[in-house]
Scaffold this motif. Sequence first.
Motif, PDB file in Angstrom:
ATOM      1  N   ILE A   1       0.826  -1.206   0.000  1.00  7.43           N
ATOM      2  CA  ILE A   1       0.000   0.000   0.000  1.00  7.43           C
ATOM      3  C   ILE A   1       0.864   1.261   0.000  1.00  7.43           C
ATOM      4  CG2 ILE A   1      -1.596   1.375   1.422  1.00  7.43           C
ATOM      5  CD1 ILE A   1      -2.914  -1.343   2.205  1.00  7.43           C
ATOM      6  N   ILE A   2       1.846   1.323   0.893  1.00  9.91           N
ATOM      7  CA  ILE A   2       2.582   2.586   1.009  1.00  9.91           C
ATOM      8  C   ILE A   2       3.708   2.742  -0.004  1.00  9.91           C
ATOM      9  CG2 ILE A   2       1.942   2.912   3.442  1.00  9.91           C
ATOM     10  CD1 ILE A   2       4.740   2.144   4.271  1.00  9.91           C
TER      11      ILE A   2
ATOM     12  N   TYR B   1      -5.401   8.331   2.188  1.00  5.91           N
ATOM     13  CA  TYR B   1      -6.650   7.835   2.764  1.00  5.91           C
ATOM     14  C   TYR B   1      -6.832   6.390   2.310  1.00  5.91           C
ATOM     15  CZ  TYR B   1     -11.383   7.949   4.603  1.00  5.91           C
ATOM     16  OH  TYR B   1     -12.531   7.705   5.344  1.00  5.91           O
ATOM     17  N   VAL B   2      -6.844   5.473   3.271  1.00  4.02           N
ATOM     18  CA  VAL B   2      -6.893   4.053   2.943  1.00  4.02           C
ATOM     19  C   VAL B   2      -8.130   3.402   3.551  1.00  4.02           C
ATOM     20  CG1 VAL B   2      -5.630   1.854   3.017  1.00  4.02           C
ATOM     21  CG2 VAL B   2      -4.354   4.003   3.025  1.00  4.02           C
ATOM     22  N   ILE B   3      -8.847   2.623   2.740  1.00  2.00           N
ATOM     23  CA  ILE B   3      -9.972   1.840   3.269  1.00  2.00           C
ATOM     24  C   ILE B   3      -9.557   0.380   3.365  1.00  2.00           C
ATOM     25  CG2 ILE B   3     -12.315   1.013   2.787  1.00  2.00           C
ATOM     26  CD1 ILE B   3     -12.948   3.730   1.641  1.00  2.00           C
TER      27      ILE B   3
ATOM     28  N   LYS C   1     -13.014   9.679  -1.423  1.00  3.54           N
ATOM     29  CA  LYS C   1     -11.715  10.346  -1.269  1.00  3.54           C
ATOM     30  C   LYS C   1     -10.566   9.349  -1.047  1.00  3.54           C
ATOM     31  CE  LYS C   1     -12.856  11.212   3.556  1.00  3.54           C
ATOM     32  NZ  LYS C   1     -12.950  12.080   4.706  1.00  3.54           N
ATOM     33  N   ALA C   2     -10.856   8.045  -1.209  1.00  5.39           N
ATOM     34  CA  ALA C   2      -9.828   7.030  -0.918  1.00  5.39           C
ATOM     35  C   ALA C   2      -8.727   7.006  -1.976  1.00  5.39           C
ATOM     36  CB  ALA C   2     -10.461   5.652  -0.810  1.00  5.39           C
TER      37      ALA C   2
ATOM     38  N   VAL D   1     -11.556   4.209  -7.429  1.00  7.61           N
ATOM     39  CA  VAL D   1     -10.418   4.312  -6.488  1.00  7.61           C
ATOM     40  C   VAL D   1      -9.144   3.987  -7.279  1.00  7.61           C
ATOM     41  CG1 VAL D   1      -9.384   3.401  -4.374  1.00  7.61           C
ATOM     42  CG2 VAL D   1     -11.865   3.653  -4.535  1.00  7.61           C
ATOM     43  N   PRO D   2      -8.107   4.823  -7.173  1.00  3.93           N
ATOM     44  CA  PRO D   2      -6.914   4.632  -8.008  1.00  3.93           C
ATOM     45  C   PRO D   2      -6.236   3.273  -7.840  1.00  3.93           C
ATOM     46  CG  PRO D   2      -6.799   6.739  -6.833  1.00  3.93           C
ATOM     47  CD  PRO D   2      -8.008   6.026  -6.335  1.00  3.93           C
ATOM     48  N   ARG D   3      -6.172   2.759  -6.599  1.00  8.96           N
ATOM     49  CA  ARG D   3      -5.510   1.452  -6.398  1.00  8.96           C
ATOM     50  C   ARG D   3      -6.330   0.583  -5.463  1.00  8.96           C
ATOM     51  NH1 ARG D   3      -0.296   1.118  -3.788  1.00  8.96           N
ATOM     52  NH2 ARG D   3      -0.235  -1.012  -4.567  1.00  8.96           N
TER      53      ARG D   3
END
Lengths: 218, 218
Positions: free
Chosen positions: A130-131, B2-4, B65-66, B92-94
Amino acid sequence: MYVIVVGCGRVGSQLATFLSEEGHDVAIIDKNADAFRRLGSTFNGLTVQGLGFDQDTLKEAGIEKADVFSAVTDLDNTNMMAVEVATKIFDVPRAIARLYNPTRSLTYEKLGLEYVCGTVMLAEKLLETIIAPDVDILVTVGNFYIIRILAGESFIDQTVSQIGKDNFCRIITIIRRMKNVYCERETKVQKNDQLIVIIKKSGLAQMEKRISKARTSN
Amino acid sequence: MYVIVVGCGRVGSQLATFLSEEGHDVAIIDKNADAFRRLGSTFNGLTVQGLGFDQDTLKEAGIEKADVFSAVTDLDNTNMMAVEVATKIFDVPRAIARLYNPTRSLTYEKLGLEYVCGTVMLAEKLLETIIAPDVDILVTVGNFYIIRILAGESFIDQTVSQIGKDNFCRIITIIRRMKNVYCERETKVQKNDQLIVIIKKSGLAQMEKRISKARTSN
């Protein structure tokens, strides 16, 4: 080596197949004979139906000649009990338990139980993905990482020392066409090189940005 | 970022806690509100009860906004569906799915789904622990490994070039007291140094034997 694997679920079957492919002698135990269907066609070891802490089952699996014992069912208590029986009753030199619940890890350490915790490993891998998706973190040491990156367009034809200076990092080696390149300060990076790099944690985000920018602009 | 995170089981709760500790904004979704008790005390993100592919639940979690979406429940179908909804409906981009069943990996790759497979990772880690307990394999490239070893008694006071010659390997860097040491041919190894080494696969067993012998004779 003679290795006993307890549990022929997804993890156990994969492990037994890997070991067998590497030329080790393997016996795999599962309470459910159907589970052995998961084994790859390259598996040429022994399958034993039974419980991983049952002494007769263990004897049938050849525990008296085992060098390593690994209990990798998805039940922590079963794994722990199997490992105890293997080491305390049968004196197997090494035993490894798969651990599900990471809150038990401190207890395992106190008891001197060798274990591998898939939960924490997976969470850490997801965090890295993720990061820093374009950076492969190999080791964390103090406040720096050793990472592997694919030389993006932006590094090509630059020297090792220049890249180091610009990115507050140090290239420790280069892998080129699956071979290791002895790299000196003036070695130039080529397309598709993999760079093994030491970098401060604080420099990772910038490195990640730089590589991902070069990648997406292609 | 911002991560879900979908799924607050052992993996999801650990991941959300890690992300929160690293300073990211996190929303975690689980169908069972009790699951949120697994979150560490350092977690300061949002918790949302609901299904990870339900549009209202996702909106409540702030999907619009993720930056990154990750579905890490223990059900492959749920993860896949959640990732599809996140990327196709909410752009969501990724998005990253946790994968249980490794036989699906080829399909995921064809579909362009980003995933992390804990099963294979764990089996590989267990394999390494079994066959080379004193060697930490960092990367496999072609027919060699990059490994990390703790300098055993047998290496102390030897030079980098001597160790390389004796063991058919190359020390690419040394980590000493959590710091990276610039190592040259004549650099001498000290006690408790960690060595990062490139070694041929065929040389691993001998290296392992050498370190383990030095360790057990202490």
